[in-house]
Design an enzyme around this catalytic site. Structure first.
Site, short mmCIF file in Angstrom:
data_model
loop_
_atom_site.label_atom_id
_atom_site.label_comp_id
_atom_site.label_asym_id
_atom_site.label_seq_id
_atom_site.Cartn_x
_atom_site.Cartn_y
_atom_site.Cartn_z
N GLU A 25 0.91 -1.19 0.11
CA GLU A 25 0.14 0.11 0.12
C GLU A 25 0.90 1.48 0.02
OE1 GLU A 25 -1.68 1.66 3.58
OE2 GLU A 25 -1.44 0.09 4.58
N LYS A 160 -3.63 -2.02 15.57
CA LYS A 160 -3.16 -1.00 16.75
C LYS A 160 -4.28 -0.87 17.89
CE LYS A 160 0.32 2.16 15.22
NZ LYS A 160 0.26 1.96 13.77
#
Ligand code: PSU
Ligand code: MN
Length: 302
Positions: A25, A160
């Site tokens: 990405e 996260k």
């Protein structure tokens, strides 16, 4: 849509020959890390993938085209432009194409373009998910919906804890997206090897992961897979350091009224600032680690 696809000759040749390709990405380059570490890391990740016998394909939107495989100059352009690049998820892609602007693809955007090009494995750092407080903000990353529908395996270091990892797990379960733990029963939380949440299936080799992916897609079970690869122990961060930084970043985000697509970049940047260079070093290492596993899975998929 094929009219807008611009596949780099190296990637095109690999795809035509049935050779392994790993998608990467570009939001991680423009929004996920500062310059020049972002460019250095993106190039290093590509080198690691080549060393493992696969061809890297970094994906972005440039000059009115969906680019699959970037040159070093193009990666540098994205890294230098940083936050001025438009972060592109599913929603944004046609507008950025139409305007001929520079766009960095998120996990969702990258999955869409990878699937169009026929790439089945994608390596990155962390995925988007259900944000903390989503019961009132409704902030659920479009990455999860893309995982529900698009046939790409996303190798990441988990999610996260700026996110609500438990709710993210529930959302993925509802959408039929399996979460594989590579060599672990515990879902990694990006900077740390564990989150306290279990994965759905633990698999200990790239070959086992490739076998399950082939069966899923051959059965016609559409959608992606999360392959969660823990950060190597020597680079993992102390839990308390990360927790404290995340709490501060979340409080500041609420105080400043940051929302929508700005939320994730804001939180990532604040956590990185609050933890100093340590978290950037950890981030770089976990991305390299995911690139290695992504390449091994792409090779095993055959
Ligand atoms: N999480 C990270 N690093 C990242 C991102 C998320 O640890 O770089 C980026 C990815 O591009 C991901 C996007 O797809 O943020 C999610 O943004 P949002 O929450 O706005 O969907
Ligand atoms: Mn969001």
């Amino acid at each position: 849509m094929q009219a807008f696809l611009n596949i780099h000759p190296d990637v095109q040749a690999a795809l035509a020959a049935g050779k392994p390709v790993v998608a990467l990405e570009s939001t991680i380059i423009s929004h996920g890390m500062p310059y020049p570490q972002n460019v250095d890391t993106a190039l290093h990740v590509e080198a690691v993938i080549r060393e493992r016998g696969a061809v890297p394909a970094t994906i972005a939107i440039m000059d009115g085209q969906l680019k699959v495989g970037l040159t070093e100059a193009e990666i540098t352009r994205l890294g230098q432009a940083g936050l001025s690049v438009i972060k592109c998820s599913r929603r944004d892609m046609p507008f950025v194409l139409a305007a001929g602007k520079l766009g960095a693809t998120t996990v969702a955007g990258t999955m869409i373009i990878a699937a169009m090009a026929g790439i089945r494995v994608f390596a990155t750092g962390g995925i988007g998910g259900v944000h903390r407080g989503a019961e009132t903000s409704f902030d659920v990353s479009a990455d999860l919906q893309e995982l529900a529908h698009t046939n790409v395996a996303v190798v990441c270091a988990g999610a996260k804890s700026i996110l609500d990892i438990g709710l993210t797990r529930e959302y993925l379960e509802t959408q039929g997206v399996p979460v594989i733990g590579y060599g672990t029963d515990d879902l990694p939380a990006f900077y740390t090897q564990t989150s306290g949440y279990v994965v759905d299936y633990r698999l200990d080799s790239a070959a086992d992961i490739a076998k399950a992916l082939n069966i899923k897609w051959n059965m016609g079970l559409h959608g992606g897979v999360v392959v969660a690869n823990p950060i190597p122990a020597e680079y993992a961060m102390p839990q308390e350091t990360i927790d404290a930084a995340i709490e501060t970043a979340l409080r500041e985000m609420a105080e400043q009224g940051v929302q929508g697509k700005e939320s994730t970049p804001f939180l990532l940047a604040r956590v990185a600032e609050l933890t100093g260079g340590n978290s950037l070093a950890a981030n770089i290492q976990l991305v390299l680690n995911n690139a290695r596993l992504g390449a091994d899975i792409a090779v095993a998929l055959g």
